[in-house]
Design a protein around this motif. Structure first.
Motif, PDB file in Angstrom:
ATOM      1  N   TRP A  87       3.217  32.248  -2.091  1.00 11.94           N
ATOM      2  CA  TRP A  87       4.250  31.270  -1.744  1.00 11.94           C
ATOM      3  C   TRP A  87       3.666  29.851  -1.745  1.00 11.94           C
ATOM      4  N   ASP A 111       8.330  29.721 -10.062  1.00 11.87           N
ATOM      5  CA  ASP A 111       9.225  30.827  -9.729  1.00 11.87           C
ATOM      6  C   ASP A 111       8.503  32.164  -9.774  1.00 11.87           C
ATOM      7  N   TYR A 114       6.809  32.421  -6.444  1.00  9.96           N
ATOM      8  CA  TYR A 114       7.800  32.618  -5.385  1.00  9.96           C
ATOM      9  C   TYR A 114       8.304  34.060  -5.375  1.00  9.96           C
ATOM     10  N   TYR A 118       7.950  38.413  -2.418  1.00 16.64           N
ATOM     11  CA  TYR A 118       8.806  39.409  -1.772  1.00 16.64           C
ATOM     12  C   TYR A 118       8.268  40.834  -1.900  1.00 16.64           C
ATOM     13  N   TYR A 182      16.565  35.804  -7.037  1.00 20.12           N
ATOM     14  CA  TYR A 182      16.256  35.281  -5.695  1.00 20.12           C
ATOM     15  C   TYR A 182      17.051  35.992  -4.582  1.00 20.12           C
ATOM     16  N   ASP A 186      15.751  38.489  -1.608  1.00 18.44           N
ATOM     17  CA  ASP A 186      16.088  38.426  -0.184  1.00 18.44           C
ATOM     18  C   ASP A 186      16.510  39.782   0.338  1.00 18.44           C
ATOM     19  N   SER A 222      17.194  30.682   4.562  1.00 16.75           N
ATOM     20  CA  SER A 222      16.879  29.503   3.751  1.00 16.75           C
ATOM     21  C   SER A 222      17.207  29.754   2.282  1.00 16.75           C
ATOM     22  N   ASP A 223      16.824  30.952   1.769  1.00 18.27           N
ATOM     23  CA  ASP A 223      17.145  31.287   0.375  1.00 18.27           C
ATOM     24  C   ASP A 223      18.647  31.288   0.133  1.00 18.27           C
ATOM     25  N   SER A 224      19.372  31.840   1.118  1.00 18.12           N
ATOM     26  CA  SER A 224      20.834  31.894   0.965  1.00 18.12           C
ATOM     27  C   SER A 224      21.434  30.496   0.908  1.00 18.12           C
ATOM     28  N   SER A 241      18.061  23.320   3.551  1.00 19.72           N
ATOM     29  CA  SER A 241      17.281  24.441   3.003  1.00 19.72           C
ATOM     30  C   SER A 241      15.790  24.173   3.144  1.00 19.72           C
ATOM     31  N   TYR A 245      13.065  26.256   5.311  1.00 18.94           N
ATOM     32  CA  TYR A 245      11.821  26.808   4.758  1.00 18.94           C
ATOM     33  C   TYR A 245      10.617  26.419   5.630  1.00 18.94           C
TER      34      TYR A 245
END
Length: 750
Positions: A87, A111, A114, A118, A182, A186, A222-224, A241, A245
């Protein structure tokens, strides 16, 4: 674990929270101060990368410390650190691309980092040590997680994934894939948190994982927000956002700090972490979560949604089926467990009752047997010890002379060991012509049953031992035995011979001595008469001196009382407070000395004074002063009951008078306080303690060098007593004086 000591250091969790709060405040200030600057976007990206790096260092440090504690925990936290590192690299790549290449970082290499976060985070959660679940537990957990995930998929698909697909249909394929991936990531993160909530973890600190879960939930939020704003085109640097984060990353950072602190604390306390699970509180979450699709269904009915009403309804039905299945399985499991528990409880009660009854009976029988056997053993032991410690020889033998028992004295008296004596016959020890252990003696003993006589036996060295024997016939197992108690009378025989010689010589000496004593008796009688006459004269003289000495003490007391009264009258003729103070102190000092003569006047002994009563009289006199309110100032006296000579009593009385007066006058400016006076005797040493709870001595004042009359007098009197004085100033003032009674030439006791 001693291996932690000296090797691990970490800021406390409290300091970690303070630092995290400081970082967040600085981030907000940067947004407020530089939001209008051209370089604001780059500054915001750099700040977020910096926060991510701090979180990575915290999680990595937690992983390093966990390695000492547990290999499995080390692997799990290591994967979490790797995820956080990806991250951080993503944030830094975003900053680098936007700053140096002047390009929009989406889509880009950032990306990739990132999206790697997950699945690696999911692996970290998976590798946490856990207890294997049973089949029914695994099935129930799967149903609960399924309810949460299906509800989440419906919400995400309806509000994020579906609309984002429609919004990006005209975008390049890579943009479309990343846009959808993304929110799917999540869901993966949410799946990881669900697993963490429903697993029974072993030897894992709960609080750090709870913070980790909170941080991950904020990350999902935050992603949402980011996805929703991307879809509407309302994203801005430093917006909601980005702030979310930063908060999520700081919470994850605090999770690492708390993990290190928890491990160090557990190691120092040698504490083993027990198994824990959120299964009980989380068991209600699916039922709360399933409400969301119902609201979604209602919303879709009235307002319309991306998913069709039928699709949402099918999803709701599926969730309801899983919930019903979960409840049915739970009821079956509860019934099965209740049945097993009831059966086990019933069987256990039966076994316990039966076993308890058996144990009670066995215990009672065994206790009786033990008590009886112990009583017999104690009786035998006592009897054997009594026989072996007897000062006389005790032998038990039959009529043929065979020894059955002999005590230690019997063997020692004849020069044998106990084992050697038991091998002999009683007749082997007889002295021919002198011993009465013969057949005729046995016949007479059987007739009489008991006999006392003198006899002789051989010692091992061949010498003859004269003995006195007490023989008695006893029956044992239908056999007649003889119990003989013998005493060596060698000394008695020798003394009898000497006594006969002495008697004859003594009779001659007595006759001669009688004549001498008659003459001496007359002389002694004359001396006794003379001594009696002299004693009467001495007692008369002593009584006269005692009366005279008491009169002296009485007159000295009266004279001192007159001086005290004169000082009191004199103080009434002056208005100067200092003069009054001096006269009052002088009057109290004279009064303390006058009390000694008063006590000696009424005492049975003129050489000693009852010091306990004397001290109480002094303190009572001081409280009677007009300047003192006895309701506000209390004097607590604790003095041992003893008497001391006048040479010691006078300086001690003055010391007590000065110290108590000093406390009354200077320690309580408000007029209220307590004074504790203790005098105890430890061996030859007396320890006097005068303590008050007042203001204490002024700072820097040395009581041994002070020039005031009172304390100078105290120092002089302590030196006169050859004593020592200690002063403590804490919650008031404490004087501690140690001394011994002064020793002078002994006087005659009157």
């Amino acid at each position: 674990m001693e291996i932690f000591e000296g090797h691990v250091s970490s800021p406390s969790f409290k300091n970690g929270v303070i630092i995290a709060s400081g970082v967040f405040i600085i981030y907000i200030l940067l947004n407020l101060l530089f939001s209008n600057k051209n370089f604001y976007a780059e500054l915001n990206d750099l700040a977020m990368a910096f926060v991510s790096f701090i979180a990575f260092l915290s999680i990595a440090h937690a992983a390093k410390v966990s390695k000492v504690y547990s290999q499995k925990i080390y692997v799990a936290w290591g994967l979490l650190a790797i995820a956080q590192f990806f991250w951080f690299v993503g944030d830094f790549s975003w900053f680098f691309i936007e700053t140096f290449f002047k390009q929009v970082p989406f889509p880009s290499l950032a990306d990739l980092f990132y999206l790697s976060y997950y699945p690696i985070f999911l692996l970290g959660i998976y590798f946490l040590p856990k207890r294997p679940l049973k089949n029914d537990e695994r099935f129930n957990s799967a149903l609960d997680i399924g309810i949460i995930m299906f509800s989440s998929i419906l919400v995400f698909w309806n509000f994020l994934i579906g609309p984002m697909i429609d919004t990006n249909l005209s975008s390049p394929l890579l943009n479309q894939i990343l846009t959808v991936y993304y929110p799917i990531s999540d869901l993966i993160l949410l799946f990881a948190l669900s697993i963490l909530s429903y697993r029974r973890l072993l030897n894992v600190n709960f609080e750090p994982l709870l913070l980790l879960m909170v941080g991950a939930l904020i990350m999902i939020l935050s992603d949402s927000i980011f996805g929703y704003q991307s879809m509407l085109g309302t994203i801005q640097n430093g917006g909601v956002s980005d702030i979310s984060y930063v908060i999520a990353t700081l919470v994850i950072c605090l999770a690492g700090v708390l993990q290190v602190n928890a491990l160090i604390s557990n190691a120092r306390d040698d504490y083993k972490i027990s198994e824990y699970s959120l299964e009980v509180p989380m068991s209600y979450i699916p039922y709360i979560w399933m409400i969301i699709p119902f609201f979604l269904l209602i919303w879709g009915h009235f307002h319309g949604t991306y998913l069709s009403f039928t699709t949402i309804a099918l999803g709701v039905i599926l969730i309801i089926l899983m919930t019903v299945t979960r409840q049915i399985n739970t009821l079956k499991e509860n019934n099965r467990l209740y049945g097993e528990l009831h059966s086990i409880n019933k069987d256990l009660e039966s076994k316990v009752y039966k076993r308890t009854e058996e144990l009670l009976n066995a215990n009672k029988s065994l206790q009786n047997e033990i008590t009886e056997r112990k009583k017999i053993e104690d009786d035998l032991k006592i009897k054997v010890e009594l026989l072996d410690t007897a000062t006389d020889s005790i032998i038990l033998h039959d009529v043929t002379g065979k020894l059955i028992y002999a005590n230690e004295k019997a063997a020692k008296m004849r020069g044998y060991s106990k084992e050697e004596l038991m091998k002999l016959n009683i007749y082997d020890l007889n002295v021919p012509g002198e011993s009465k252990f013969t057949g005729q003696y046995i016949d007479e003993l059987m007739v009489k049953g008991e006999s006392i006589f003198e006899s002789s036996q051989y010692h091992r060295d061949g010498t003859v031992i004269p003995i006195e024997v007490n023989a008695k016939m006893v029956a044992h197992n239908k056999d007649l035995l003889i119990l003989s108690t013998a005493r060596d009378i060698t000394d008695r025989k020798e003394n009898e011979a000497k006594l006969r010689c002495y008697r004859e010589h003594l009779e001659d000496m007595v006759e001669e001595r009688t004549k001498t004593l008659e003459k001496t008796n007359k002389m002694l009688q004359n001396e006794v008469d003379a001594h009696e006459k002299a004693e009467k004269e001495i007692m008369a003289s002593l009584e006269e001196k005692e009366v005279l000495l008491r009169e002296i003490h009485h007159r000295v007391n009266n004279n001192m009382q007159i001086i005290s009264s004169l000082l009191n009258i004199q103080s009434n003729y002056t208005d100067d407070p200092e003069t009054k103070h001096v006269l009052r102190d002088s009057r109290n000092r004279i009064r303390s000395m006058a009390m000694i003569h008063e006590k000696l006047y009424i005492s049975n002994k003129l050489s000693k004074i009852d010091f306990s009563g004397y001290v109480k009289s002094i303190t009572s006199n001081l409280l009677q002063s007009p300047e003192v309110n006895p309701d506000l100032i209390k004097i607590n006296v604790d003095v041992d009951d003893f008497s001391i000579g006048m040479e010691t009593a006078v300086p001690m009385g003055l010391i007590i008078n000065e110290l108590v007066t000093n406390s009354i006058e200077h320690a309580f400016p408000q007029g209220e306080g307590n004074i504790n006076l203790n005098l105890h005797k430890n061996g030859e040493t007396f320890i006097l303690t005068v303590r008050d709870n007042g203001l204490g001595l002024p700072e820097g004042l040395d009581p041994k060098k002070v020039k005031t009359l009172g304390l100078s007098l105290v120092n002089s009197l302590v030196e006169q007593l050859n004593g020592s004085m200690e002063v403590e100033v804490e919650n008031g003032t404490t004087f501690k004086i140690s001394f011994k009674e002064l020793k002078y030439a002994k006087r005659a006791e009157i």
